[in-house]
Write a protein that holds these residues in place. Sequence first.
Motif, short mmCIF file in Angstrom:
data_model
loop_
_atom_site.label_atom_id
_atom_site.label_comp_id
_atom_site.label_asym_id
_atom_site.label_seq_id
_atom_site.Cartn_x
_atom_site.Cartn_y
_atom_site.Cartn_z
N UNK A 138 0.80 -1.22 0.00
CA UNK A 138 0.00 0.00 0.00
C UNK A 138 0.84 1.28 0.00
N UNK A 139 1.81 1.38 0.91
CA UNK A 139 2.58 2.62 1.03
C UNK A 139 3.46 2.86 -0.20
N UNK A 140 4.09 1.79 -0.70
CA UNK A 140 4.90 1.94 -1.91
C UNK A 140 4.03 2.35 -3.09
N UNK A 188 2.15 6.48 -6.90
CA UNK A 188 1.03 7.25 -7.43
C UNK A 188 1.29 8.75 -7.30
N UNK A 189 1.83 9.16 -6.16
CA UNK A 189 2.12 10.58 -5.94
C UNK A 189 3.18 11.08 -6.91
N UNK A 238 -3.97 8.01 -9.36
CA UNK A 238 -4.92 8.02 -8.25
C UNK A 238 -4.32 7.37 -6.99
N UNK A 239 -4.65 7.94 -5.84
CA UNK A 239 -4.23 7.38 -4.56
C UNK A 239 -5.24 6.31 -4.14
N UNK A 257 -3.71 -1.82 -4.26
CA UNK A 257 -2.48 -1.11 -4.64
C UNK A 257 -2.36 -1.13 -6.16
N UNK A 258 -1.65 -0.17 -6.70
CA UNK A 258 -1.51 -0.10 -8.15
C UNK A 258 -0.88 -1.37 -8.69
#
Length: 376
Positions: free
Chosen positions: A204-206, A211-212, A217-218, A223-224
């Motif tokens: 999730x955090x990675x 994304x940022x 999109x966040x 997760x992407x």
Amino acid sequence: MNAVQLTDFDFAIEHAFLQLLIAILVLLKVVFRVLFVVINNIYCIPTFCVWMFLFQPLRYYKPTLYWKIEGTFYHWLLAMVSMWSWSAGYDIVEMGDDLRLCLEDRTLVIANHQSTADVPLLMANFNAKKNVLPNIMWIMDRVFKFTNFGIVSVIHEDFFILSGKDAREEAVTLLKDHLHRSYLPLNKKLMVLFPEGGFLRKRREASKRYALKNNLPMLNNVSLPRMGAMHGIVEVMCPNPKTPSERSTSLPENNQLRWVLDITIAYPDGKPLDLRTIVAGTRKPCQTFMFYRLYPSNELPVDRDEVTKWLFTRWEEKEKILDEFYKTGTMPVADYWPLPPQVVQQDPLRFLLLHLFFIASSYLHFRIASYAISFV
């Protein structure tokens, strides 16, 4: 006053005793389930391997018959895994497109990946559907090759993908080779890919940082997706390539990918089950939802950037579905009911008969081995 106090004290003692009794019963259930699953592995996996060893001559002289037998035994073995979640009361509710449209064709299954429960629950889902598990190929992290089930996946010729940025190109090359060398020649139908490349809690955090950095999109509930394996599968399997050079090397139509099945897995309250919970049965019975969207492969873009955009769009849709589900407890797909919500039904009698088969097979193989050893 004393009588009232005594009554309250007796009630407290009785309540504490009842709670202790419940705790003991829960502990006994956990111990029983863990022991059962361990023993179940012991009398199922080795005997599966022995049977496949005994049938090895057919692999070279009658390969079609060998793989039919292997697929049947593989299905029976995965039925044992399916029984673990079913016996704990962890039901699957399916909805969306009708899977019967794609189960006989070459189909790429993509799903969001949240925990170690995703695979056994998909196994339980497919176990209840005819002729799916014998003809399935799982794409999984290489680490699973070294688990107790790894030898089964090796025999079945699933694909173990290398993880990590440094191994990404090699992993895709090996996957393409495996599709040509195994998936296509063995005429398998479904292949299962988790494009996120890992569990949500780890990714999730990675994913948010990526994304940022790239103005994407966040996402919180998924997760992407990583694109390497998806690109490799599309390049090998997708029909209607655009350039003349690609058309000259494309697969015959009967070998091409026909469908992409997108499954959104939604756990109750946003709290995924995991394999440890399934084995021990420590969580109360609950329902896990699986929402199907089925896409003909000729609607899938071929250009790499367009494939990436297409898959990212699917994951944005999952994010919205899961966000609403976790807030309301209802899957927000009321306007999309080709297949109305229904619980996937398992067959207890079949579970019993398969247990008896594996136990009898283990005993037979033990006696054969003991007889052979007696001559040494």
